[in-house]
Design a protein around this motif. Structure first.
Motif, mmCIF file in Angstrom:
data_model
loop_
_atom_site.group_PDB
_atom_site.id
_atom_site.type_symbol
_atom_site.label_atom_id
_atom_site.label_comp_id
_atom_site.label_asym_id
_atom_site.label_seq_id
_atom_site.Cartn_x
_atom_site.Cartn_y
_atom_site.Cartn_z
ATOM 1 N N UNK A 96 0.818 -1.211 0.000
ATOM 2 C CA UNK A 96 0.000 0.000 0.000
ATOM 3 C C UNK A 96 0.842 1.247 0.000
ATOM 4 N N UNK A 97 1.941 1.218 0.719
ATOM 5 C CA UNK A 97 2.843 2.362 0.762
ATOM 6 C C UNK A 97 3.439 2.644 -0.622
ATOM 7 N N UNK A 98 3.606 1.566 -1.415
ATOM 8 C CA UNK A 98 4.099 1.737 -2.782
ATOM 9 C C UNK A 98 2.984 2.206 -3.711
ATOM 10 N N UNK A 99 1.797 1.604 -3.579
ATOM 11 C CA UNK A 99 0.674 1.913 -4.466
ATOM 12 C C UNK A 99 0.248 3.368 -4.348
ATOM 13 N N UNK A 100 0.217 3.886 -3.125
ATOM 14 C CA UNK A 100 -0.339 5.212 -2.874
ATOM 15 C C UNK A 100 0.441 6.311 -3.596
ATOM 16 N N UNK A 101 1.679 6.022 -3.948
ATOM 17 C CA UNK A 101 2.504 7.017 -4.633
ATOM 18 C C UNK A 101 2.208 7.104 -6.114
ATOM 19 N N UNK A 102 1.424 6.166 -6.650
ATOM 20 C CA UNK A 102 1.148 6.086 -8.090
ATOM 21 C C UNK A 102 2.443 6.177 -8.897
ATOM 22 N N UNK A 103 3.390 5.260 -8.658
ATOM 23 C CA UNK A 103 4.691 5.335 -9.325
ATOM 24 C C UNK A 103 4.624 4.864 -10.771
#
Length: 385
Positions: A146-153
């Motif tokens: 989730x911490x990765x997803x939330x950044x919309x990388x």
């Protein structure tokens, strides 16, 4: 979304050790690519070079068409999910997921909205007020995602994210990770040493060995058409049985120890180069699932007489560990030798139906699916086609 392109990328450490050499690899937008190989093969180094955590010694790395070799990790717009989750124990799930957004000083309402969206995708909505210690291993891993997803990388990088989970949870999380990635449509590079994980998750799988890419293809192509002996042995579980063998003078039969197998004519249509090995030694690869219990009174052209060494009853199938009088070829890293192809007396494994009544020490005739046998050049270890 963006693609990732590695062009002749290499990594050489100050002591001269070459961790990665001349790697050409492209990960398309939305593709899930798995890097797999034994420990020390360079797969994590590749991931860290993409993330910017390791300097690139040679070649170019492009993300979204732009060369990013000299960009800092924070400027590459990629998100990495680590093996150890790296969660802040004093923060709630919501605070962990939204931490990177908070550092960017985004408005509180926008942070809340993005965190809730990520939590919904991951099935964490009811856990947002919990601390990491109150979560299961699978839930913690989803928080890390989730911490990765939330950044919309532009891309996701995952370094063995499931290795700390128990076997049952790993199987469940494999499908969850794929579902989430497909929903987001972001290019993903996933590192694992587990070839079963690689085969079940990847759109394509890149097999590495000693810093060199051996083959990159779909899981089925890797399984059916390995380019060399290493890939053939590495892909598949249990591993492919590899034996020293000799082709007859006209290449129509092959000898494994004192036993012979007749090669069907259809094999030469698929592998025309095999005729050029007539009268010569080859390495034969037989997958455990391409062996079955021979029917009494049936044809014997493609059968092997074996001695049962061990039986593993798995409920839905039986693993038969057997021996024959042919030499078994194994690939092992020899510490200080250039030659790393070792030969042992011939054991093997067959995956058969569970209703087998044979006992340890008894003789068992196994039928070989001759049209599925693999042939390798023992000098180069490359597949014979």
């Amino acid at each position: 979304m963006a693609s990732i392109l590695l062009e002749k990328v290499g990594k050489v450490y100050p002591n001269g050790y070459r961790a990665v050499e001349n790697l050409d690899l492209e990960i398309a937008e939305g593709e899930f690519l798995v890097l797999v190989g034994p420990s020390g093969c360079g797969k994590t180094t590749v991931l860290r070079m993409i993330a910017g955590l390791e300097e690139i010694s040679t070649g170019d790395l492009k993300i979204g068409g732009a060369v990013v070799n000299d960009l800092e990790p924070k400027d590459r717009d990629v998100a990495m999910v680590f093996q150890n989750y790296a969660l802040y124990p004093h923060m709630t799930v919501a605070e962990n997921i939204g931490f990177a957004l908070k550092l960017r000083k985004l408005p509180k309402e926008e942070v809340r909205r993005k965190v809730e969206e990520a939590a919904e995708i991951l099935g964490l909505s009811e856990w947002l007020d919990r601390k990491p210690k109150q979560l299961s291993g699978g839930q913690r891993q989803r928080v890390a995602m989730g911490r990765a997803i939330v950044r919309s990388p532009k891309a996701f990088l995952m370094d063995e994210p499931l290795s700390n989970l128990d076997a049952k949870l790993r199987v469940k999380m494999r499908s969850e990770v794929r579902r989430i990635q497909e929903r987001l449509g972001v290019a993903t590079v996933y590192v694992t040493h587990d070839q079963v994980e690689a085969m079940t998750m990847g759109d394509r799988v890149a097999v590495m060995r000693d810093g060199v890419l051996q083959q990159c293809d779909t899981p089925q192509q890797l399984y059916d058409h390995p380019v060399n002996q290493f890939v053939g042995a590495f892909i598949g579980s249990p591993a492919m049985n590899l034996y020293e063998a000799k082709l007859g003078p006209d290449a129509t039969v092959i000898s494994l120890g004192s036993q012979t197998l007749r090669i069907p004519e259809s094999t030469f249509a698929r592998r025309p180069a095999l005729r050029g090995f007539a009268g010569r030694m080859v390495t034969v690869g037989i997958r455990p699932e391409d062996l079955s219990v021979a029917i009494p009174g049936g044809p014997t052209d493609g059968s092997l007489i074996t001695e049962v060494q061990l039986l593993e009853a798995l409920g839905s199938e039986m693993m038969v560990h057997f021996s024959i009088d042919a030499n078994l070829v194994t690939e092992e890293a020899a510490a200080e030798e250039e030659e790393d192809i070792l030969v042992h007396k011939g054991e093997g494994v067959a995956r058969v139906a569970p209703d087998l009544t044979v006992r340890t020490g008894e003789t068992l005739m196994l039928q070989v699916a001759m049209e599925r046998i693999h042939f390798f050049d023992p000098e180069t270890t490359w597949a014979i086609w």
